[in-house]
Structure formats: C-alpha cells, structure tokens
Design an enzyme around this catalytic site. Structure first.
Site, PDB file in Angstrom:
ATOM      1  N   HIS A 240     -20.352  28.962 -33.657  1.00  0.00           N
ATOM      2  CA  HIS A 240     -21.442  29.712 -33.205  1.00  0.00           C
ATOM      3  C   HIS A 240     -22.508  28.869 -32.787  1.00  0.00           C
ATOM      4  O   HIS A 240     -22.910  27.667 -33.585  1.00  0.00           O
ATOM      5  CB  HIS A 240     -22.009  30.621 -34.410  1.00  0.00           C
ATOM      6  N   CYS A 278     -22.625  33.388 -27.795  1.00  0.00           N
ATOM      7  CA  CYS A 278     -23.681  34.333 -28.553  1.00  0.00           C
ATOM      8  C   CYS A 278     -24.861  34.248 -27.578  1.00  0.00           C
ATOM      9  O   CYS A 278     -25.649  33.386 -27.317  1.00  0.00           O
ATOM     10  CB  CYS A 278     -24.168  33.923 -29.818  1.00  0.00           C
ATOM     11  N   HIS A 305     -20.916  37.237 -28.981  1.00  0.00           N
ATOM     12  CA  HIS A 305     -21.861  38.287 -29.843  1.00  0.00           C
ATOM     13  C   HIS A 305     -22.909  38.519 -28.686  1.00  0.00           C
ATOM     14  O   HIS A 305     -23.389  37.802 -28.082  1.00  0.00           O
ATOM     15  CB  HIS A 305     -22.692  37.242 -30.802  1.00  0.00           C
ATOM     16  N   ASP A 348     -24.652  42.221 -31.732  1.00  0.00           N
ATOM     17  CA  ASP A 348     -25.605  41.402 -32.705  1.00  0.00           C
ATOM     18  C   ASP A 348     -27.066  42.093 -32.925  1.00  0.00           C
ATOM     19  O   ASP A 348     -27.543  42.299 -32.082  1.00  0.00           O
ATOM     20  CB  ASP A 348     -25.661  40.065 -32.298  1.00  0.00           C
ATOM     21  N   HIS A 349     -27.541  42.018 -34.022  1.00  0.00           N
ATOM     22  CA  HIS A 349     -28.751  42.459 -34.591  1.00  0.00           C
ATOM     23  C   HIS A 349     -29.317  43.682 -33.685  1.00  0.00           C
ATOM     24  O   HIS A 349     -29.765  43.413 -32.421  1.00  0.00           O
ATOM     25  CB  HIS A 349     -30.157  41.287 -34.167  1.00  0.00           C
ATOM     26  N   TYR A 365     -29.330  43.650 -39.238  1.00  0.00           N
ATOM     27  CA  TYR A 365     -28.217  44.690 -39.279  1.00  0.00           C
ATOM     28  C   TYR A 365     -28.325  46.209 -39.534  1.00  0.00           C
ATOM     29  O   TYR A 365     -27.792  46.398 -40.703  1.00  0.00           O
ATOM     30  CB  TYR A 365     -27.014  43.734 -40.031  1.00  0.00           C
TER      31      TYR A 365
HETATM   32  C1  DNO Z   1     -27.044  35.919 -38.083  1.00  0.00           C
HETATM   33  C2  DNO Z   1     -25.814  35.307 -37.508  1.00  0.00           C
HETATM   34  C3  DNO Z   1     -25.244  34.025 -38.221  1.00  0.00           C
HETATM   35  C4  DNO Z   1     -23.986  33.772 -37.823  1.00  0.00           C
HETATM   36  C5  DNO Z   1     -23.286  32.449 -38.453  1.00  0.00           C
HETATM   37  C6  DNO Z   1     -22.054  32.303 -37.727  1.00  0.00           C
HETATM   38  O1  DNO Z   1     -27.288  37.158 -37.601  1.00  0.00           O
HETATM   39  O2  DNO Z   1     -25.810  35.059 -36.030  1.00  0.00           O
HETATM   40  O3  DNO Z   1     -25.493  33.931 -39.593  1.00  0.00           O
HETATM   41  O4  DNO Z   1     -23.202  34.828 -38.203  1.00  0.00           O
HETATM   42  O5  DNO Z   1     -24.291  31.302 -38.140  1.00  0.00           O
HETATM   43  O6  DNO Z   1     -21.447  31.167 -38.896  1.00  0.00           O
END
Ligand code: DNO
Length: 390
Positions: A240, A278, A305, A348-349, A365
């Site tokens: 990531h 990401c 992501h 994501d988020h 989340y």
């Molecule tokens: C947060 C995430 C990170 C991600 C880790 C992957 O929301 O983007 O915690 O999951 O860094 O190892």
C-alpha cells in the site's frame, strides 16, 4: 473489478448480512485479534473464511498482514518475524487466499489530524491539517529538528495554537494522530494504552540512523524472503502506498511516488511483488499524476483502493467526494477495467452521512458514506463496461 468491502470482523458495527444487499461481492479483512508478528493459524483462517462464505461472500483480500516494526528497522529478531510471516502466508495459501495487502511505513500506518471535519452540508470526513500536525510534532512530541522542516508562516500559526489550545483539544489531537487511526488497523498504539506519547517516542527512536536507502534495503530483504512462498501458492503481495505520500516525523518514506514504485518493483522483479493501487494515498501528493501511474503500473497492480483527495495551498488535504478531486477515479476505473476486470477493488474511506453519525464506526469506515461511494463507482464501472465489453 470485483466489488469488495473492508470489514473488521465480528466487532465491526457493520455486519456481513448488510453487505450483499448493496452489491458487495468480496470481503477485505484480517485476523484482527492476532497480535502483530504472530503466526495466523490455518484453522483460524479457515474458520473466518467459512464464516464469510456463509453470507454468500468470499474472502478476497487480506488487509493487512502487518509487517512488524522490527522487520522494517531490521531489528535483531527480524528473521524470526519474517519466518512467522512466511508461515502465515503458507496458511493463507493453503486456504486459497491469494491477495495480501501490507505497507512498509515506519511507526505510523496512516496520518490524519481530524476525524470529523465538518462539510457545509453537515456530513464530515477525515482531514489532514498540516499546521496541527506541525503543532503535534513540535509542541507535543517535542521532536528534535521538527521546527526546521516548516515554513515561518506555519511556525507562527503553530505558536498561535500553542497559546489557545485547551487540554481537551490537545488530547483529541493526540488521539486522532496516534491512537484512533491506528489501533483498529493493528497499528502500534491502541485505545487504552498508557502514555501513548512516550510509547510513540520510543517507536520513533527505533529509526534513529535509518535513512531511505536503508529502509529500502530492509524492504528488499523482506520481499526476497517471502517471494518463494508467494510463488508456491500464487499469492500476490500488494504494498500500500504511504499515506500521505510525503515525509513525516523525520521518518523515511519509500512508497510515495514513481521513483519509489519503480525502485521497489525492479528491486524484486517478480510478478508476486505487486501493488495496492490506492488513488487516495497517491492523490494526496501533488507530485503524483494518478491516472498516468495507473496506466504505468496496471500489470503489477493486484488490488485497488478507490477514494480521492483535494490538496490545499497550505499543505492540508481533505478526503474529496469519490468522483471529484485529484484521485481521478473515473479515468483510473477505465484503466483497470481494461487491464483486468477481475481485480479486487474496494471503496476506501467514506464520509459520515446522515444515520452514520454516532454509530461508532472506525474512522473513515462509515456505512452510508461508503455505500454512497460504492454506488457511484458501481455506476462508473457499468458505464465503462458498456463501452469496453458491449
Ligand atoms: C486506512 C488504510 C490503511 C491501510 C494499510 C494497508 O484506512 O488505508 O490502514 O489499510 O496501511 O497496510
């Protein structure tokens, strides 16, 4: 792409039966109860997988199998920890789980200063306030040399904060930066830990004398050791990018831009050494052109992501609406739908919207916020598919 969703296990306020109804196909999760550095037993993996499958879903991606700090700074016990990591991969391979997300960020998994930054419409999102972060490291951590890394303009604002901040606000900031954003992703500090600041300072000191090149060498060492088990079971390790993709706290950062990614993909030139692409993390660096990077790294990307950010002139960044901002998700979806329509992708988020408030979700989340984003991205994928695969 396969529509996946990050789920934090049975403690998650969002339950698996809520997910199929909104189009989720696969789950992204981890054995969150196992301490960092310990082996994930095959029976536990199998049981977790069966549980997910009993809801008509699959366990598509492990996020994360955390890389212990001592592997990153090359501590004395790193070989033992790598051995444990290999055993966990072996067990995941036996259970048929082939995609593993991890990161190689020293100490801090990701960094935000505000967890509930208010939008005009009453919703809220995560936010990185550069000035508050400077205050955190200069006045709270009292990190040597931190002052030299900021402009005069920021330093004078930091002084203003110092003169007005309340004890409660100070504790909230500490909580946001090193506690609330870390514990639930198996980071170093968890809620309830005593004296988090001292613990954090001790962690930072483990990296004294470790520069970018040394950290790169440590990453290469780790990857070379895990490649054989990945080849054996066809597992893809997906690093990531650093979040945010720039130096923080005087620590080296090695997954921030094209030069870094070129280095790590070439240093261990094996297709099992892959990327978590990401769009959110990469977009928070003004140096990154996200769609161009998606094109360049499409074949080595094994997990995606999707989120976006907007970066402001003062160095702050905000999590943008998923279809706007620097992440350029529409363009990125086009790239990946063409390259590999089976790639697992998760939204994501999300923002905290409407009924999300007060549900106690992990920061970033939310349910409704992520559901809205998933709906948006589902629509983009359907449109792109209609063009590419009529
Ligand atoms: C947060 C995430 C990170 C991600 C880790 C992957 O929301 O983007 O915690 O999951 O860094 O190892």
């Amino acid at each position: 792409m396969e529509k996946t969703w990050r789920w934090f296990g049975n403690k998650d306020k969002i339950q698996l039966n809520m997910l199929r109804q909104i189009g989720v196909e696969g789950i992204v999760s981890a054995l969150h109860d196992i301490s960092n550095g310990e082996v994930w037993p095959l029976e536990d993996i199998q049981e977790y997988k069966n549980h997910i499958e009993s809801f008509g879903l699959r366990w598509s991606v492990v996020e994360s199998l955390p890389v212990s700090e001592a592997i990153k700074y090359a501590g004395e016990n790193r070989d033992q920890l790598i051995e444990n990591y290999i055993l966990s991969l072996e067990n995941l391979g036996k259970a048929g789980i082939k995609t593993v997300c991890y990161n190689f960020m020293p100490v801090l998994d990701w960094a935000r200063t505000d967890l509930y930054y208010q939008w005009e419409d009453g919703s809220s999102s995560l936010y990185f306030d550069k000035t508050k972060f400077a205050y955190f490291e200069i006045n709270i951590l009292e990190r040597e040399g931190a002052k030299n890394e900021y402009s005069e303009a920021i330093l004078s604002k930091v002084e203003a904060i110092q003169n007005t901040i309340t004890e409660t606000e100070k504790n909230e900031l500490i909580d946001s930066v090193i506690v609330k954003t870390q514990g639930f992703v198996n980071g170093n500090i968890k809620e309830g830990d005593l004296n988090p600041i001292q613990k954090f300072k001790n962690l930072l000191s483990l990296y004294d004398g470790i520069d970018k090149n040394q950290l790169r060498e440590n990453m290469k060492y780790f990857l070379e050791k895990v490649m054989p088990v990945c080849e054996k079971w066809n597992i893809h390790m997906c690093v990531h990018p650093d979040d945010p993709p720039f130096a923080l706290l005087g620590l080296p950062r090695i997954v921030t831009n094209e030069e870094d990614i070129d280095w790590l993909l070439n240093a261990v030139d094996n297709s099992h050494n892959g990327l978590t692409f990401c769009t959110g993390s990469l977009s928070a660096g003004l140096h990154n052109d996200v769609p161009a990077m998606a094109k360049k790294y499409a074949s080595r990307t094994k997990f995606v992501h999707l989120r976006s950010t907007n970066v402001f002139d003062n160095g702050d960044f905000i999590e943008a609406d998923h279809l706007s901002g620097r992440g350029k998700i529409i363009e990125v979806v086009k790239v990946f739908q063409k390259e590999n329509p089976n790639l697992p992708m998760r939204v994501d988020h999300g923002r905290l919207l409407a009924d999300d408030v007060d549900k106690g979700y992990n920061p970033g989340y939310s349910f409704l916020g992520r559901m809205l984003a998933l709906g948006q991205i589902d629509g983009v994928m359907a449109t792109v598919n209609a063009e590419f695969y009529p």
